[in-house]
Design a protein around this motif. Structure first.
Motif, PDB file in Angstrom:
ATOM      1  N   ASP A 107       0.818  -1.210   0.000  1.00  0.00           N
ATOM      2  CA  ASP A 107       0.000   0.000   0.000  1.00  0.00           C
ATOM      3  C   ASP A 107       0.854   1.263   0.000  1.00  0.00           C
ATOM      4  N   VAL A 108       2.026   1.211   0.636  1.00  0.00           N
ATOM      5  CA  VAL A 108       2.886   2.383   0.731  1.00  0.00           C
ATOM      6  C   VAL A 108       4.145   2.130  -0.083  1.00  0.00           C
ATOM      7  N   LEU A 109       4.402   2.999  -1.042  1.00  0.00           N
ATOM      8  CA  LEU A 109       5.543   2.834  -1.920  1.00  0.00           C
ATOM      9  C   LEU A 109       6.466   4.038  -1.807  1.00  0.00           C
ATOM     10  N   LYS A 110       7.747   3.770  -1.773  1.00  0.00           N
ATOM     11  CA  LYS A 110       8.732   4.833  -1.785  1.00  0.00           C
ATOM     12  C   LYS A 110       9.315   4.905  -3.188  1.00  0.00           C
ATOM     13  N   ALA A 141       9.350  12.465   2.305  1.00  0.00           N
ATOM     14  CA  ALA A 141      10.194  11.273   2.397  1.00  0.00           C
ATOM     15  C   ALA A 141      10.141  10.445   1.114  1.00  0.00           C
ATOM     16  N   ASN A 142       9.565  10.998   0.066  1.00  0.00           N
ATOM     17  CA  ASN A 142       9.450  10.347  -1.238  1.00  0.00           C
ATOM     18  C   ASN A 142       8.473   9.164  -1.262  1.00  0.00           C
ATOM     19  N   TYR A 143       7.566   9.126  -0.277  1.00  0.00           N
ATOM     20  CA  TYR A 143       6.537   8.093  -0.311  1.00  0.00           C
ATOM     21  C   TYR A 143       5.363   8.557  -1.174  1.00  0.00           C
ATOM     22  N   LEU A 144       4.841   7.623  -1.955  1.00  0.00           N
ATOM     23  CA  LEU A 144       3.709   7.927  -2.824  1.00  0.00           C
ATOM     24  C   LEU A 144       2.456   8.138  -1.988  1.00  0.00           C
ATOM     25  N   ILE A 145       1.836   9.308  -2.135  1.00  0.00           N
ATOM     26  CA  ILE A 145       0.594   9.569  -1.409  1.00  0.00           C
ATOM     27  C   ILE A 145      -0.605   9.694  -2.349  1.00  0.00           C
ATOM     28  N   ASN A 173      -1.030  18.171  -0.193  1.00  0.00           N
ATOM     29  CA  ASN A 173       0.137  18.506   0.641  1.00  0.00           C
ATOM     30  C   ASN A 173       1.413  17.847   0.129  1.00  0.00           C
ATOM     31  N   ALA A 174       1.582  17.877  -1.182  1.00  0.00           N
ATOM     32  CA  ALA A 174       2.734  17.236  -1.806  1.00  0.00           C
ATOM     33  C   ALA A 174       4.008  18.033  -1.561  1.00  0.00           C
ATOM     34  N   ALA A 175       5.118  17.310  -1.499  1.00  0.00           N
ATOM     35  CA  ALA A 175       6.442  17.934  -1.477  1.00  0.00           C
ATOM     36  C   ALA A 175       7.089  17.822  -2.855  1.00  0.00           C
ATOM     37  N   TYR A 176       6.757  16.718  -3.552  1.00  0.00           N
ATOM     38  CA  TYR A 176       7.327  16.472  -4.879  1.00  0.00           C
ATOM     39  C   TYR A 176       6.244  15.916  -5.806  1.00  0.00           C
TER      40      TYR A 176
END
Length: 232
Positions: A107-110, A141-145, A173-176
């Motif tokens: 579910d959580v991908l970096k 932290a480069n995790y896909l949201i 609230n993206a950083a990238y």
């Protein structure tokens, strides 16, 4: 006609050779692609069994399930013995398979590399015969949201509006962000428009402290990364 040369319907086959019975007896993995499709369509026509018809359809697409997955109901309905209902059943089954592939994985991908991004994006663009523009939304932290469709177009291209892209990213609230679009033609060569929009997005992102990490051009099995090529 010699009676021994006449076509024999599936109901007259030995039970182990009938696709449905074969699945029940031996499990789904023992069936060929043609036999699985034969189960979907149920029956053939007066000249061929459902399996023979399925083999003919697969043969037309070089036995490539990826190619078959891109076919429309209208295209399938052109085969003798395939009406609209049977065509819909085949298209629906292949779409379920595509969605299952898309749902696979944690579910959580970096996202650290362009290959990580491609792994997320490949199922998104699978079987499309038109262009779409998507973004991947990442945290600090480069995790896909999240991932979001921005626009869709025709065979030749689609329009990516920077305002929509950054509005969507900010709402999450993206950083990238990672930009991505597909080339249905199979070409990985970026157009001048692709290059220009990438530069524009990178510059706009810097002003917002919302950085564009990469822009991927995706085909069925390959991708081109602006980041890997030093263009970002």
């Amino acid at each position: 006609m010699n009676p021994y040369q006449e076509k024999i319907g599936i109901k007259m086959w030995a039970e182990a050779d009938r696709p449905r019975e074969k699945l029940l007896l031996n499990g789904r993995r023992h069936l060929t692609d043609a036999e699985l499709i034969a189960i979907l369509i149920g029956s053939g026509n007066k000249d061929e069994t459902a399996v023979d018809l399925s083999k003919r359809i697969l043969g037309f697409y070089n036995n490539d399930l990826d190619a078959l997955g891109k076919v429309s109901v209208k295209d399938l309905s052109k085969f003798k013995g395939i009406g609209e209902a049977k065509a819909i059943a085949i298209v629906a089954a292949l779409e379920l398979g595509r969605r299952r592939k898309e749902a696979d994985g944690p579910d959580v991908l970096k996202i650290v590399t362009s290959a990580d991004a491609f792994a997320v994006l490949q199922p998104v663009f699978a079987d499309l015969n038109h262009e779409e523009f998507w973004i991947l939304i990442l945290n600090q932290a480069n995790y896909l949201i999240g991932k979001q469709l921005i626009s869709k177009g025709g065979m030749a291209g689609t329009v990516a509006d920077p305002k929509i892209i950054f509005k969507t990213a900010l709402e999450h609230n993206a950083a990238y962000v990672i930009l991505a679009h597909n080339h249905p033609s199979g070409s990985l060569r970026p157009s001048q428009q692709d290059i220009n929009i990438t530069k524009k997005m990178v510059e706009a992102g810097r002003m917002l402290d919302l950085y564009v990490l990469d822009h991927l051009i995706v085909t069925d099995k390959l991708f081109y990364s602006f980041g890997d090529e030093g263009l970002i």
